[in-house]
Design an enzyme around this catalytic site. Sequence first.
Site, PDB file in Angstrom:
ATOM      1  N   GLU A 249      17.979  -9.860  -3.408  1.00  0.00           N
ATOM      2  CA  GLU A 249      17.879  -9.831  -1.947  1.00  0.00           C
ATOM      3  C   GLU A 249      18.076 -11.216  -1.324  1.00  0.00           C
ATOM      4  O   GLU A 249      18.656 -11.329  -0.237  1.00  0.00           O
ATOM      5  CB  GLU A 249      16.524  -9.263  -1.520  1.00  0.00           C
ATOM      6  CG  GLU A 249      16.345  -7.778  -1.807  1.00  0.00           C
ATOM      7  CD  GLU A 249      15.726  -7.492  -3.158  1.00  0.00           C
ATOM      8  OE1 GLU A 249      15.387  -6.323  -3.431  1.00  0.00           O
ATOM      9  OE2 GLU A 249      15.568  -8.453  -3.960  1.00  0.00           O
TER      10      GLU A 249
ATOM     11  N   MET B  57      19.110 -35.171  -7.223  1.00  0.00           N
ATOM     12  CA  MET B  57      18.522 -35.914  -6.124  1.00  0.00           C
ATOM     13  C   MET B  57      17.078 -36.304  -6.437  1.00  0.00           C
ATOM     14  O   MET B  57      16.633 -37.412  -6.119  1.00  0.00           O
ATOM     15  CB  MET B  57      18.586 -35.118  -4.822  1.00  0.00           C
ATOM     16  CG  MET B  57      18.160 -35.912  -3.594  1.00  0.00           C
ATOM     17  SD  MET B  57      19.189 -37.370  -3.274  1.00  0.00           S
ATOM     18  CE  MET B  57      20.518 -36.635  -2.306  1.00  0.00           C
TER      19      MET B  57
ATOM     20  N   LYS C 290       9.578   4.438   6.670  1.00  0.00           N
ATOM     21  CA  LYS C 290      10.388   5.466   6.025  1.00  0.00           C
ATOM     22  C   LYS C 290      10.399   6.762   6.843  1.00  0.00           C
ATOM     23  O   LYS C 290      11.423   7.437   6.933  1.00  0.00           O
ATOM     24  CB  LYS C 290       9.857   5.737   4.614  1.00  0.00           C
ATOM     25  CG  LYS C 290      10.821   6.538   3.752  1.00  0.00           C
ATOM     26  CD  LYS C 290      10.406   6.538   2.287  1.00  0.00           C
ATOM     27  CE  LYS C 290      11.426   7.277   1.434  1.00  0.00           C
ATOM     28  NZ  LYS C 290      11.039   7.269  -0.008  1.00  0.00           N
TER      29      LYS C 290
END
Length: 579
Positions: free
Chosen positions: A48, A476, A160
């Site tokens: 997701e 970094m 739902k």
Amino acid sequence: MTGADAVVRSLEALGVTDVFGLPGGAVLPLYDALMNDNELRHILVRHEQGGGHAAEGFAAASGRVGVCIATSGPGATNLVTAIADAYMDSVPMIAITGQVFSHLMGSDAFQEVDIVGVTMPITKHSFLVRRSEDIPQALAAAYQVATTGRPGPVLVDITKDAQEGELDFVWDPTVDLPGYRPITKANSKQIQAAAELIAEAERPVFYIGGGVGRAGASEELRQLAELVGAPVVTTLMARGVFPDSHPQHLGMPGMHGTVPAVLALQESDLLITIGARFDDRVTGKVAGFAPEAKVIHADIDPAEIGKIRHADVPIVGDAAEVISDLIAAVSSLRHSREFTNLEAWWQRLGTLRERYPLGYQPTSDGLLSPQYAIQRIGELTGPEGIYVAGVGQHQMWAAQFIKYERPNAWLNSGGAGTMGYAIPAAMGAKVADPDRVVWAIDGDGCFQMTNQELATCVINNIPIKVAVINNSSLGMVRQWQTLIYDGRYSNTELDTGHGSRRVPDFVKLGEAYGCLSLRVEREDQVDEAIKLALETNDRPVLIEFVVSADAMVWPMVRQGTTNSDIQYALEHSPTWEEE
């Protein structure tokens, strides 16, 4: 029709063409509705978070709203990082999540999470829809909020039972949101006051942020800058909004900005700030930032003005309209008074440009220079490409060493600094603009967070190009450990490989996904690999550039110091002279 059908119909009515998502129990009715005849292209992602970043990339490359879908509970919480990222970078996005049945809410039902409550601080607004008949209006309102004023993400959480229930579908996009009245037209007195300051300034600088790009005001900015004749600096989020090739452009300011851009802001007597928010990565220690400068601050979000730096002339409005009004006001003022001559200012800036050109030192270990590889990607691809970066050293090198000539060519996670952004965002950008070459420039750390979306690219024929800048470390963080922690490299070595040990082997991984996969270890291999990638459009291409771990991003303003303390790193370029 059902509420689920109403979601599909509403998205179509809003002009949405592509959505990124992954199904689950609480969005099964919606996914069933997607099987019916409709004009939406649904792209099934592998995670997701990837769907959220893909929606971001789609929006950032096209200026259109990005849409992603997830189920309840962990599906929705997996979107949170992308939602926060979109919020920080003002990306118009609608995140649609499923929720458990209304009567189960509050009972700790299976996969129940109060995602409206979770996301309220990181969205422009979050809607909870419990009734089928409210779905069209909720989506119309979400679209309006996401795309007007300062763009940003909006969450629509639909139970739902609302998806399964029936309604008589009526599309009435008229939305009335009490209290939501974005100001787009600036106050004329403030515009006039800004023009007066511009006329008087001896050392003015245009400090341009990503808001100018989001407003589509690149051409207006060029006209205003040429009219005034002042130098322009473009922040990390604004790269490409003003062409790098333009003689008035000094480059990127901030922690890893060019010396001319950083010191121009520091020595200025007027900051013409448009669509920027005085982020700490630009200002350094705020108390010491541009100490002699008056400030014109124009932004569509009134909350940004005066938040960090006092504005002598605050202007609330859309960047395109503000800049157009400033063009008219400055042009008119030129007829009634003389403007300060900027020749001495440009002489100073010319000296800085000559003395401190952007460059890099050859590696000391014989491995490839990452800056060279990234620079050649930009030179061989050209300004019409789209370049999407992850976060870290490779992000800064891509911002520095690729030349950007147009808006929407540079996509990155600026505010949130989200590792894993590049691959899914590049996928979304390629869906939005399939005729452009799209590069994901990623680090070996970032790449391992979201590389599963290469499967999505292969299956859906989304042929992005991926450059993995592999220094076998979290670069970094390692740079900070080198400079600040005396080389104590705590948990920054990734073992992705210089030599026989490669965990994982990125070439094999790319091949397993179905990509054309290459490894580049020498400078004389760079161009050939990039050209092959540019010629290959039937599948994604992955190039692993094995680079030196000792390469650093210069210049650098250390966090907590002022921009006057910029580390010139004289050793990195023999063309620099000590001042």
